[in-house]
Design a protein around this motif. Structure first.
Motif, PDB file in Angstrom:
ATOM      1  N   GLY A 158      12.835  15.418   1.374  1.00 40.80           N
ATOM      2  CA  GLY A 158      12.421  14.935   2.681  1.00 40.80           C
ATOM      3  C   GLY A 158      10.952  14.560   2.668  1.00 40.80           C
ATOM      4  N   GLY A 159      10.472  14.122   3.807  1.00 36.77           N
ATOM      5  CA  GLY A 159       9.084  13.738   3.930  1.00 36.77           C
ATOM      6  C   GLY A 159       8.944  12.441   4.672  1.00 36.77           C
ATOM      7  N   ALA A 160       7.732  11.988   4.849  1.00 28.94           N
ATOM      8  CA  ALA A 160       7.488  10.733   5.549  1.00 28.94           C
ATOM      9  C   ALA A 160       8.267   9.607   4.871  1.00 28.94           C
ATOM     10  CB  ALA A 160       5.996  10.421   5.543  1.00 28.94           C
ATOM     11  N   GLY A 161       8.978   8.828   5.686  1.00 31.02           N
ATOM     12  CA  GLY A 161       9.784   7.742   5.151  1.00 31.02           C
ATOM     13  C   GLY A 161      11.237   8.111   4.949  1.00 31.02           C
ATOM     14  N   THR A 162      11.561   9.390   5.098  1.00 31.72           N
ATOM     15  CA  THR A 162      12.949   9.847   4.983  1.00 31.72           C
ATOM     16  C   THR A 162      13.544   9.992   6.375  1.00 31.72           C
ATOM     17  OG1 THR A 162      12.426  11.090   2.974  1.00 31.72           O
ATOM     18  CG2 THR A 162      14.491  11.634   4.093  1.00 31.72           C
ATOM     19  N   THR A 163      14.718   9.409   6.585  1.00 28.88           N
ATOM     20  CA  THR A 163      15.353   9.440   7.908  1.00 28.88           C
ATOM     21  C   THR A 163      16.751  10.034   7.821  1.00 28.88           C
ATOM     22  OG1 THR A 163      14.139   7.490   8.659  1.00 28.88           O
ATOM     23  CG2 THR A 163      16.141   8.052   9.858  1.00 28.88           C
ATOM     24  N   ILE A 164      17.028  10.956   8.724  1.00 29.10           N
ATOM     25  CA  ILE A 164      18.366  11.513   8.883  1.00 29.10           C
ATOM     26  C   ILE A 164      19.016  10.803  10.065  1.00 29.10           C
ATOM     27  CG2 ILE A 164      19.669  13.564   9.608  1.00 29.10           C
ATOM     28  CD1 ILE A 164      18.837  13.800   6.786  1.00 29.10           C
ATOM     29  N   LYS A 173       7.793  18.010  12.213  1.00 32.27           N
ATOM     30  CA  LYS A 173       6.768  19.022  11.985  1.00 32.27           C
ATOM     31  C   LYS A 173       7.181  20.010  10.907  1.00 32.27           C
ATOM     32  CE  LYS A 173       3.991  22.491  14.424  1.00 32.27           C
ATOM     33  NZ  LYS A 173       3.727  23.129  15.742  1.00 32.27           N
ATOM     34  N   GLU A 174       8.475  20.371  10.910  1.00 34.14           N
ATOM     35  CA  GLU A 174       8.957  21.397   9.990  1.00 34.14           C
ATOM     36  C   GLU A 174       9.450  20.829   8.666  1.00 34.14           C
ATOM     37  OE1 GLU A 174      11.891  23.692  12.059  1.00 34.14           O
ATOM     38  OE2 GLU A 174      10.452  24.516  13.504  1.00 34.14           O
ATOM     39  N   ASN A 175       9.558  19.493   8.569  1.00 38.30           N
ATOM     40  CA  ASN A 175      10.094  18.892   7.351  1.00 38.30           C
ATOM     41  C   ASN A 175       9.235  17.742   6.847  1.00 38.30           C
ATOM     42  OD1 ASN A 175      12.974  20.192   6.920  1.00 38.30           O
ATOM     43  ND2 ASN A 175      12.747  19.839   9.125  1.00 38.30           N
ATOM     44  N   SER A 176       7.943  17.967   6.828  1.00 35.82           N
ATOM     45  CA  SER A 176       6.981  17.067   6.191  1.00 35.82           C
ATOM     46  C   SER A 176       7.043  15.634   6.686  1.00 35.82           C
ATOM     47  CB  SER A 176       7.171  17.081   4.664  1.00 35.82           C
ATOM     48  OG  SER A 176       7.106  18.396   4.155  1.00 35.82           O
ATOM     49  N   GLY A 177       7.287  15.466   7.971  1.00 33.29           N
ATOM     50  CA  GLY A 177       7.272  14.130   8.548  1.00 33.29           C
ATOM     51  C   GLY A 177       8.587  13.383   8.509  1.00 33.29           C
TER      52      GLY A 177
END
Length: 443
Positions: free
Chosen positions: A31-37, A64-68
């Motif tokens: 996960g992180g910035a740029g990752t979308t669920i 907030k809890e998953n790096s953006g």
């Protein structure tokens, strides 16, 4: 796409499951910035603004809890739409990572083999199986070792009633039989007010009335591998339900076009004495309406039409085993992140916030315990304990749609204030054939 083609494609999807993993990709990207669920959930027509607020709150916490990491919410508007979305994703091997499905659609999702059957490790990642109310796990899978559905919201159905209207009619408490309820509805109809508020055009509710009356009378609608929709007891259920408007005149004629939200609104305006087939989700709206402090909840009737007691073979079903389950798609490239979202959504604090905003009862045992002393919710808790699960078969979603379609096709006659027995018999025979076909394909 017709519902028949949807069913054929969906039930055939079990055969192509082995190809879905390849389509979705193996492994689990970080996960992180740029990752979308991507999340698919039913549109809340009673509280659309509150649902949008919930989307925003959930997304902010998740980032907030998953790096953006971000969430994209999509909604479906009806049971037909829900089934079509499942089918489309199963066949394409791509789509939402997480689905919030009605409990009665969980067997269909499970039967495709396209959704994650939860391992012990998966349960650990979402906080443990033991964190849920045990009864809410009752339709997560065919057995405790093969579960795909993760309880998200509990929605046992009850009946709201206007205490002032009942008192004025000399009624001390709601009836426990459908015949008794009709008698009370007649007493409270008049002067521009009606006994019952019913959403005949709702895409979800009509079949639940027919199911309840049938099961109470001793017809489960599915007996092993055989559909029994054409049973006379189910015909009686349809005539009772449609007759409230057409022949008994205890429902506002405008209700032929109402969805559940319009029925709730009419009751909230003091225009009806009873509002059957609602859940705790109606409470936020009613507490802000003109009947605030003047209404209460009660069990729906558990004695079928034409009877004074539950007959031999019948079940005193107060509600379907109802709510929403979360399922994770096997094709998802972000399974661990999807499970992290499920863990968040089923945590005690998230479930309490969801209840306060949208009125959906928690499935988290800790959160549910905080509501046990609320006297307003006591009948709803009682209904949950007296709920009966729908059959766990991959064909059930199509059977459910067949049940609803009988009502949909009856709307023209209903609008004219009549129930044509010949046409109704034909519609039920067609529903029976469709239901049997669904069971045959689901074998």
């Amino acid at each position: 796409m017709t519902t028949r083609r949807v069913l054929i494609a969906l039930t055939g999807a079990v055969l192509v499951t082995s190809g879905l993993t390849a389509c979705g990709g193996s492994g689990d990207s970080a996960g992180g910035a740029g990752t979308t669920i991507n999340v698919l959930i039913g549109a809340n027509t009673i509280y659309p603004e509150q649902q949008r607020q919930w989307f925003s709150d959930v997304s902010a916490r998740f980032a907030k809890e998953n790096s953006g990491s971000t969430i994209k919410f999509e909604t479906f508007a009806s049971a037909n739409d829900e089934l079509t979305r499942i089918q489309t994703s199963v066949l394409s091997g791509q789509g939402p990572d997480v689905y919030a499905l009605g409990t009665t659609f969980t067997p269909t999702a499970y039967a495709t083999g396209a959704f994650q059957t939860l391992s012990a490790d998966d349960w650990t990642k979402i906080g443990g199986r033991e964190k849920f109310v045990p009864a809410d796990l009752g339709i997560s899978g065919p057995d405790a070792q093969h579960e795909a559905g993760i309880p998200f919201a509990s929605r046992p159905f009850v009946m709201a009633y206007n205490k002032d209207m009942l008192a004025a009619a000399g009624i001390d408490k709601p009836a426990n039989s459908w015949d008794g309820l009709l008698a009370q509805a007649k007493k409270t109809t008049g002067a521009g007010k009606y006994g019952l508020a019913i959403g005949y055009a709702d895409g979800f509710d009509p079949w639940k009335f027919v199911w309840a009356m049938s099961v109470q009378a001793g017809n489960p609608l599915v007996d092993g591998k055989t559909a029994t929709l054409s049973d006379p007891r189910t015909m009686t259920a349809y005539k009772t339900y449609l007759g409230w408007l057409a022949t008994d005149k205890v429902v506002d004629p405008a209700a032929v076009a109402w969805k559940n939200a319009q029925a709730v609104a009419a009751f909230g305006e003091g225009k009806a004495a009873f509002l059957p087939m609602v859940s705790a989700s109606s409470r936020p709206a009613l507490d802000k309406s003109s009947v605030a402090g003047k209404y209460a909840y009660a069990l729906m009737p558990t004695i079928p039409p034409g009877a004074t007691a539950v007959p031999a073979g019948g079940k005193p079903a107060a509600s379907i085993l109802s709510g929403d389950n979360l399922v994770v798609a096997k094709y998802s490239k972000h399974k661990d992140l999807a499970l992290a979202l499920v863990k968040q959504l089923t945590s005690a604090d998230s479930q309490e916030a969801y209840y306060k905003l949208l009125g959906e009862l928690p499935t988290n045992a800790e959160a549910a315990a905080t509501l046990k002393n609320d006297p307003v919710l006591a009948p709803i808790v009682d209904s949950a304990s007296k709920s009966v699960g729908t059959p766990f078969t991959g064909g059930w979603s199509q059977i459910q749609l067949a049940l609803v379609n009988v009502v949909v096709q009856s709307i023209p006659d209903l609008s004219a204030g009549k129930v044509d027995d010949g046409k109704l018999n034909g519609l039920v025979r067609k529903a029976q054939a469709d239901a049997q076909g669904a069971l045959d394909k689901a074998k």
